[in-house]
Design a protein around this motif. Sequence first.
Motif, PDB file in Angstrom:
ATOM      1  N   GLY A 151       0.802  -1.222   0.000  1.00 12.30           N
ATOM      2  CA  GLY A 151       0.000   0.000   0.000  1.00 12.30           C
ATOM      3  C   GLY A 151       0.831   1.265   0.000  1.00 12.30           C
ATOM      4  O   GLY A 151       0.288   2.370  -0.015  1.00 12.30           O
ATOM      5  N   ASP A 152       2.143   1.132   0.002  1.00 17.68           N
ATOM      6  CA  ASP A 152       3.020   2.290   0.088  1.00 17.68           C
ATOM      7  C   ASP A 152       3.091   3.071  -1.222  1.00 17.68           C
ATOM      8  O   ASP A 152       2.651   2.610  -2.282  1.00 17.68           O
ATOM      9  CB  ASP A 152       4.427   1.850   0.485  1.00 17.68           C
ATOM     10  N   HIS A 153       3.732   4.246  -1.121  1.00 22.65           N
ATOM     11  CA  HIS A 153       3.995   5.087  -2.279  1.00 22.65           C
ATOM     12  C   HIS A 153       4.923   4.343  -3.238  1.00 22.65           C
ATOM     13  O   HIS A 153       5.795   3.577  -2.808  1.00 22.65           O
ATOM     14  CB  HIS A 153       4.649   6.395  -1.805  1.00 22.65           C
ATOM     15  N   PRO A 154       4.780   4.550  -4.551  1.00 24.73           N
ATOM     16  CA  PRO A 154       5.622   3.817  -5.507  1.00 24.73           C
ATOM     17  C   PRO A 154       7.119   3.979  -5.264  1.00 24.73           C
ATOM     18  O   PRO A 154       7.870   2.997  -5.362  1.00 24.73           O
ATOM     19  CB  PRO A 154       5.217   4.423  -6.862  1.00 24.73           C
ATOM     20  N   SER A 155       7.568   5.180  -4.935  1.00 22.70           N
ATOM     21  CA  SER A 155       8.997   5.389  -4.722  1.00 22.70           C
ATOM     22  C   SER A 155       9.474   4.673  -3.464  1.00 22.70           C
ATOM     23  O   SER A 155      10.571   4.101  -3.428  1.00 22.70           O
ATOM     24  CB  SER A 155       9.311   6.887  -4.627  1.00 22.70           C
ATOM     25  N   THR A 156       8.645   4.694  -2.406  1.00 23.38           N
ATOM     26  CA  THR A 156       9.001   3.964  -1.183  1.00 23.38           C
ATOM     27  C   THR A 156       9.091   2.470  -1.466  1.00 23.38           C
ATOM     28  O   THR A 156      10.052   1.794  -1.065  1.00 23.38           O
ATOM     29  CB  THR A 156       7.946   4.223  -0.092  1.00 23.38           C
ATOM     30  N   ALA A 157       8.084   1.962  -2.157  1.00 20.72           N
ATOM     31  CA  ALA A 157       8.077   0.531  -2.474  1.00 20.72           C
ATOM     32  C   ALA A 157       9.273   0.166  -3.339  1.00 20.72           C
ATOM     33  O   ALA A 157       9.932  -0.860  -3.113  1.00 20.72           O
ATOM     34  CB  ALA A 157       6.771   0.177  -3.186  1.00 20.72           C
ATOM     35  N   ALA A 158       9.579   1.016  -4.331  1.00 19.35           N
ATOM     36  CA  ALA A 158      10.699   0.718  -5.221  1.00 19.35           C
ATOM     37  C   ALA A 158      12.023   0.758  -4.475  1.00 19.35           C
ATOM     38  O   ALA A 158      12.918  -0.059  -4.740  1.00 19.35           O
ATOM     39  CB  ALA A 158      10.718   1.715  -6.384  1.00 19.35           C
ATOM     40  N   ALA A 159      12.168   1.712  -3.553  1.00 20.90           N
ATOM     41  CA  ALA A 159      13.416   1.806  -2.792  1.00 20.90           C
ATOM     42  C   ALA A 159      13.654   0.547  -1.966  1.00 20.90           C
ATOM     43  O   ALA A 159      14.763   0.002  -1.928  1.00 20.90           O
ATOM     44  CB  ALA A 159      13.379   3.040  -1.890  1.00 20.90           C
ATOM     45  N   ILE A 160      12.594   0.054  -1.308  1.00 20.03           N
ATOM     46  CA  ILE A 160      12.734  -1.180  -0.526  1.00 20.03           C
ATOM     47  C   ILE A 160      12.944  -2.368  -1.453  1.00 20.03           C
ATOM     48  O   ILE A 160      13.734  -3.280  -1.164  1.00 20.03           O
ATOM     49  CB  ILE A 160      11.496  -1.391   0.367  1.00 20.03           C
ATOM     50  N   ALA A 161      12.236  -2.381  -2.598  1.00 23.47           N
ATOM     51  CA  ALA A 161      12.387  -3.482  -3.559  1.00 23.47           C
ATOM     52  C   ALA A 161      13.825  -3.578  -4.055  1.00 23.47           C
ATOM     53  O   ALA A 161      14.345  -4.685  -4.276  1.00 23.47           O
ATOM     54  CB  ALA A 161      11.429  -3.294  -4.729  1.00 23.47           C
ATOM     55  N   LYS A 162      14.468  -2.434  -4.223  1.00 26.33           N
ATOM     56  CA  LYS A 162      15.886  -2.452  -4.629  1.00 26.33           C
ATOM     57  C   LYS A 162      16.763  -3.006  -3.511  1.00 26.33           C
ATOM     58  O   LYS A 162      17.700  -3.773  -3.762  1.00 26.33           O
ATOM     59  CB  LYS A 162      16.334  -1.037  -4.998  1.00 26.33           C
ATOM     60  N   GLU A 163      16.460  -2.619  -2.283  1.00 25.49           N
ATOM     61  CA  GLU A 163      17.278  -3.080  -1.153  1.00 25.49           C
ATOM     62  C   GLU A 163      17.210  -4.591  -0.986  1.00 25.49           C
ATOM     63  O   GLU A 163      18.193  -5.221  -0.599  1.00 25.49           O
ATOM     64  CB  GLU A 163      16.847  -2.380   0.137  1.00 25.49           C
ATOM     65  N   VAL A 164      16.040  -5.183  -1.260  1.00 25.74           N
ATOM     66  CA  VAL A 164      15.879  -6.630  -1.059  1.00 25.74           C
ATOM     67  C   VAL A 164      16.029  -7.413  -2.355  1.00 25.74           C
ATOM     68  O   VAL A 164      15.759  -8.610  -2.390  1.00 25.74           O
ATOM     69  CB  VAL A 164      14.520  -6.949  -0.392  1.00 25.74           C
ATOM     70  N   ALA A 165      16.440  -6.738  -3.441  1.00 24.03           N
ATOM     71  CA  ALA A 165      16.781  -7.378  -4.716  1.00 24.03           C
ATOM     72  C   ALA A 165      15.579  -7.865  -5.513  1.00 24.03           C
ATOM     73  O   ALA A 165      15.731  -8.701  -6.413  1.00 24.03           O
ATOM     74  CB  ALA A 165      17.760  -8.538  -4.502  1.00 24.03           C
ATOM     75  N   ILE A 166      14.397  -7.359  -5.248  1.00 22.44           N
ATOM     76  CA  ILE A 166      13.248  -7.719  -6.089  1.00 22.44           C
ATOM     77  C   ILE A 166      13.435  -7.141  -7.478  1.00 22.44           C
ATOM     78  O   ILE A 166      13.068  -7.762  -8.485  1.00 22.44           O
ATOM     79  CB  ILE A 166      11.934  -7.245  -5.439  1.00 22.44           C
ATOM     80  N   ILE A 167      13.978  -5.922  -7.564  1.00 18.92           N
ATOM     81  CA  ILE A 167      14.355  -5.332  -8.841  1.00 18.92           C
ATOM     82  C   ILE A 167      15.821  -4.910  -8.741  1.00 18.92           C
ATOM     83  O   ILE A 167      16.334  -4.698  -7.632  1.00 18.92           O
ATOM     84  CB  ILE A 167      13.459  -4.120  -9.202  1.00 18.92           C
ATOM     85  N   PRO A 168      16.519  -4.774  -9.869  1.00 16.33           N
ATOM     86  CA  PRO A 168      17.928  -4.374  -9.812  1.00 16.33           C
ATOM     87  C   PRO A 168      18.093  -3.007  -9.145  1.00 16.33           C
ATOM     88  O   PRO A 168      17.239  -2.124  -9.280  1.00 16.33           O
ATOM     89  CB  PRO A 168      18.351  -4.337 -11.293  1.00 16.33           C
ATOM     90  N   SER A 169      19.192  -2.841  -8.449  1.00  9.97           N
ATOM     91  CA  SER A 169      19.426  -1.596  -7.707  1.00  9.97           C
ATOM     92  C   SER A 169      19.797  -0.436  -8.608  1.00  9.97           C
ATOM     93  O   SER A 169      19.717   0.728  -8.187  1.00  9.97           O
ATOM     94  CB  SER A 169      20.543  -1.812  -6.680  1.00  9.97           C
ATOM     95  N   ASP A 170      20.177  -0.711  -9.870  1.00  6.27           N
ATOM     96  CA  ASP A 170      20.650   0.360 -10.743  1.00  6.27           C
ATOM     97  C   ASP A 170      19.624   0.779 -11.781  1.00  6.27           C
ATOM     98  O   ASP A 170      19.962   1.452 -12.746  1.00  6.27           O
ATOM     99  CB  ASP A 170      21.946  -0.073 -11.438  1.00  6.27           C
ATOM    100  N   VAL A 171      18.368   0.393 -11.632  1.00  2.00           N
ATOM    101  CA  VAL A 171      17.352   0.786 -12.608  1.00  2.00           C
ATOM    102  C   VAL A 171      16.614   2.015 -12.096  1.00  2.00           C
ATOM    103  O   VAL A 171      16.454   2.197 -10.886  1.00  2.00           O
ATOM    104  CB  VAL A 171      16.349  -0.353 -12.870  1.00  2.00           C
ATOM    105  N   PRO A 172      16.171   2.886 -12.987  1.00  4.55           N
ATOM    106  CA  PRO A 172      15.416   4.073 -12.546  1.00  4.55           C
ATOM    107  C   PRO A 172      14.024   3.694 -12.074  1.00  4.55           C
ATOM    108  O   PRO A 172      13.489   2.647 -12.432  1.00  4.55           O
ATOM    109  CB  PRO A 172      15.370   4.932 -13.810  1.00  4.55           C
ATOM    110  N   ILE A 173      13.455   4.560 -11.268  1.00  7.00           N
ATOM    111  CA  ILE A 173      12.095   4.332 -10.773  1.00  7.00           C
ATOM    112  C   ILE A 173      11.068   4.905 -11.741  1.00  7.00           C
ATOM    113  O   ILE A 173      10.027   4.306 -11.994  1.00  7.00           O
ATOM    114  CB  ILE A 173      11.932   4.942  -9.364  1.00  7.00           C
ATOM    115  N   LYS A 174      11.385   6.065 -12.296  1.00  8.61           N
ATOM    116  CA  LYS A 174      10.468   6.705 -13.239  1.00  8.61           C
ATOM    117  C   LYS A 174      10.378   5.891 -14.522  1.00  8.61           C
ATOM    118  O   LYS A 174      11.368   5.362 -15.027  1.00  8.61           O
ATOM    119  CB  LYS A 174      10.956   8.121 -13.561  1.00  8.61           C
TER     120      LYS A 174
END
Length: 1011
Positions: A611-634
């Motif tokens: 339920g979080d904001h997209p940027s918050t969710a993406a930041a955590i997703a990068k930390e836990v490796a769900i998505i690559p850490s070097d990809v843009p959020i936008k």
Amino acid sequence: MVKKKTIEVEKQPAFHSLTVEQVAEHYDTHIYEGLTSQQAAERLQTYGPNELQGNGGVKWYKVLWRQVANTLVVILLIATALAFATKDYPEGGVIAAVIIMNAAIGFWQEFNAEQTMEALRNMSSPTSQVIRDETRMTIPNNQAVPGDIMIFEDGDVVGADCRLFEVFNLETDEALLTGESLPVQKNLEFIENEEQSLGDRLNMVFSSTTVVKGRAKGIIISTGMGTQIGQIATTLMEVGNNETTPLQKRLNNMAYWIFFAAMILVVIVFGVHKFVYSNEVAIYAISVAIAMIPEGLVAVVTLTMAFGVNRMAEVKALVRRLSSLESLGAVTNICSDKTGTLTQSKMVAVRMWLPGDGFYRVTGTGFLPQGDIYRQGDHAGDGNVIQSGETKIETGEGGNQFLRAIQAASLCNMAELRKTTNPQVHGEWTAIGDPTEIALQVLAYKAGLAKPELLTQGFNLVAEFPFDSSVKRMSVLYRGPDSESGPGDHLVFLKGATERVIDSCTHWFDGDQERSMQGEKGGIENDAFVNMIMEKVEIMAEQGLRVLSLAYRRYHPEPGVDLVHDLVRDEVEKDLIFLGLVGIYDPPRAESRPAVLQCYDAGIRVHMLTGDHPSTAAAIAKEVAIIPSDVPIKNNPLIMTAPQFDGMTDEEVDKLEELPRVVARCSPTTKVKMIAALHRRNLFAVMTGDGVNDSPSLKAANVGIAMGQSGSDVAKQASDIVLTDDNFATIVKAVAEGRRIFVNIQKFIQHLLSANVAEIVVLVVGLAFKDGDGHSVFPMSPVQILFLNMITSSPPAMGLGLEPASEYNMSEPPRSAKQGLFTYEIIMDTFVYGLAMGLLTFGAFCLVLFGNNGGNLGSGCNNEYSDGCHGVFLARATGYACLTLLLLAHAINCRSLRSPGWTIKNLKTLRRNKMLWISIVFGAILMVPFIYIPGVNRSVFKHTSLSYEWGYVFAVLFIFIGFADFYKWIKRKTMKPLHVRANSELEMERMRSYMSTQTAHEETTEPKLRG
């Protein structure tokens, strides 16, 4: 033995007609501190567990009946009857003994398994929130006792009958008791009539009813059979003990096919003898049928399942449905929540932003209300870094906007902080409530505006509209402190997701000045203000902060409006003044990133639905490796919001090359849509959930997993598995265990059926040997067959069922959901190994019979020993010894489909499976006395003592070992490798490649903030 509270029910007072103080005095409890642990333990002994009597449990006679009432045992019973009918008493006695032994072993194993399942079902049954030792804690519902202070929230199943003393918009579903289809709104009004009907006791809640709205606290007045539901002997949450799983259905179907094949072989035996009936022909036919049946299969399956359930419990995953054990091995996608599952759920407010004032930095950790607040200005960087020129806010200081924002954080909040006086925890701070609200309450404490302080100043709660996942906000209505000029104003405080809060606002604070959000033309949104807010949200969200917005307004009720019953949420939550933003940080669990990477190694894709904001969710997703850490959020196609995803048609979703890995601002309907999209792609999905509204997605998923700590009882009842630690890493462990169980089932089924094939080969080929009376000579006696099936083959099969997971367990692709137990390779191996063992055994039989004994088949050698039958009995003993050692050696082959079984490395790993190597050694040793004990060998087993024939036995064993490893070498060279998996790095690269293929001009639709 605990005492049963049955007669005392009639002596209890009418608690609904007593005051709260009288009820508390009656049970010697305190509404704020609750019982002590010692008091609770004593009352549990006095009143007994909080559970209904006679609601199931393990029935020994039902378990025993299941050991006898199956196709395999029926055939053995027929064989026993025929043996006795033909006066072959030794064989009949042995078969009967085998049946009894099989039933005893199966009964012992299944009874223990059922008891284990019953215990686990009790563990995964609804839990209760109570206050004990001045601390809120979660306990198994059956441990609740009269006098406990119980807490109810939206979605809970009420665990006991309670007298309420604190209520906020509480409504319960009591259709079970009263038949009333509409929810009942509760209150604290005193009821004088002691005989008031059950449905009108509005100051009480009853066991097994469901909270559909609001929250409350109450004193437990009855448990177990003393509750209203207990008095009418009704149970709502009974879980069937005789659940038939897909595996059991497949095994049942296999039994029918085996029975059909056995009947064909019986016809063949009679056909060879020209359908002339005799006792020997009948016994030979029975022997062939017995050889076709894996008698130990039921016991082995039971043991494997019981062990799997126990292993799952050890890794903190409670299995509610056995079918989920089989399903886990096929999982291709895991859809997980973020808060508390991938993160620690230890939230702390670290930043604030107020229009006109700028950013604030908040120090301190956890829910220890110690720390400082610094004003940084609009150009502040990281909220955790000390900035030059920042100003410390002293307790009670700050402008009107700051004070209102802290009041909103403090009062629009149901969390409680307290410094316990319990000497066992030495006066430490404890917190009760939602982690997000605890973080806001700690912030209020740091600012000197704690909720208890504001309440003592004269703030009084009038009404509450709880957080709802569909509106993503919460609001409260308070009456402010009275003043000399008159009663205090009514104030609405609101918090929630930023876009939903802005929807409710028409003004905002610029410093301490109130400004309108309307443009020059009335009714047109001030886009500049909205853009400014969202820019600050992005700044905080990109740092991994969960951002909440705060708002308030003065409320002027219409004359005559009942502020408890007549309030309409939409009317209260409008025309508010936007106050500011609060950034809350929830650090990821240390084990989340390795677990996600392990999923990618195993070919499992992970999706975060939050339920979080997209940027918050993406930041955590990068930390836990769900998505690559070097990809843009936008403009990232792997990251979507719920409005974007929900706005797509099914056809548009199906055209996506990749389903989004992160879905933010997620609602329960979004989760259902994601599961449906995965199913249309023929993927096998796990869904996690904790709320009431998560039930549809939990049921829709192939495996629904509920959170044991934060999950509602409704979610737990809809789930297949309950996590006791709410940890994503536990899901991965459960998937690994599911894979291990399925592979082990394939291993022991292959072993058991290979033994049957070997025996059939020996017996069917043996039909060609006729004695002087024209009867076929048994290459194996019925007792030998039973002994090989039950004593020799079954224990190693059980050991294979307990085999530890291989090193490749989580580096192989998920098996197809349609893939059954019998893959092409399993079927091929079963027949190849079975034929090899059968032909080698028959070859040894022939060498002894014809090579050293002149091929004399004698007469009546199937029934008793004579000098003329010495060669047959000797050859039969050689075949028996050969097949015994071959079956034991084959257990080592079955440990792996392709890897060599007889390397030093593989044999060393055998030590990890004590059951397997002990059964192999025991089986080899046990064979010897039955070959040499006089009377038993010739009269029962129909064979005799061996001498130099052991040379043939060991030669056959070595030939088979060489053949097995050569066969596996051929498979490794000619068949597609099993372990061709893209590792986590390749998965990351694949996601980067997918992003790069998207057109640069493709625009991401932003979620609408209004309308």
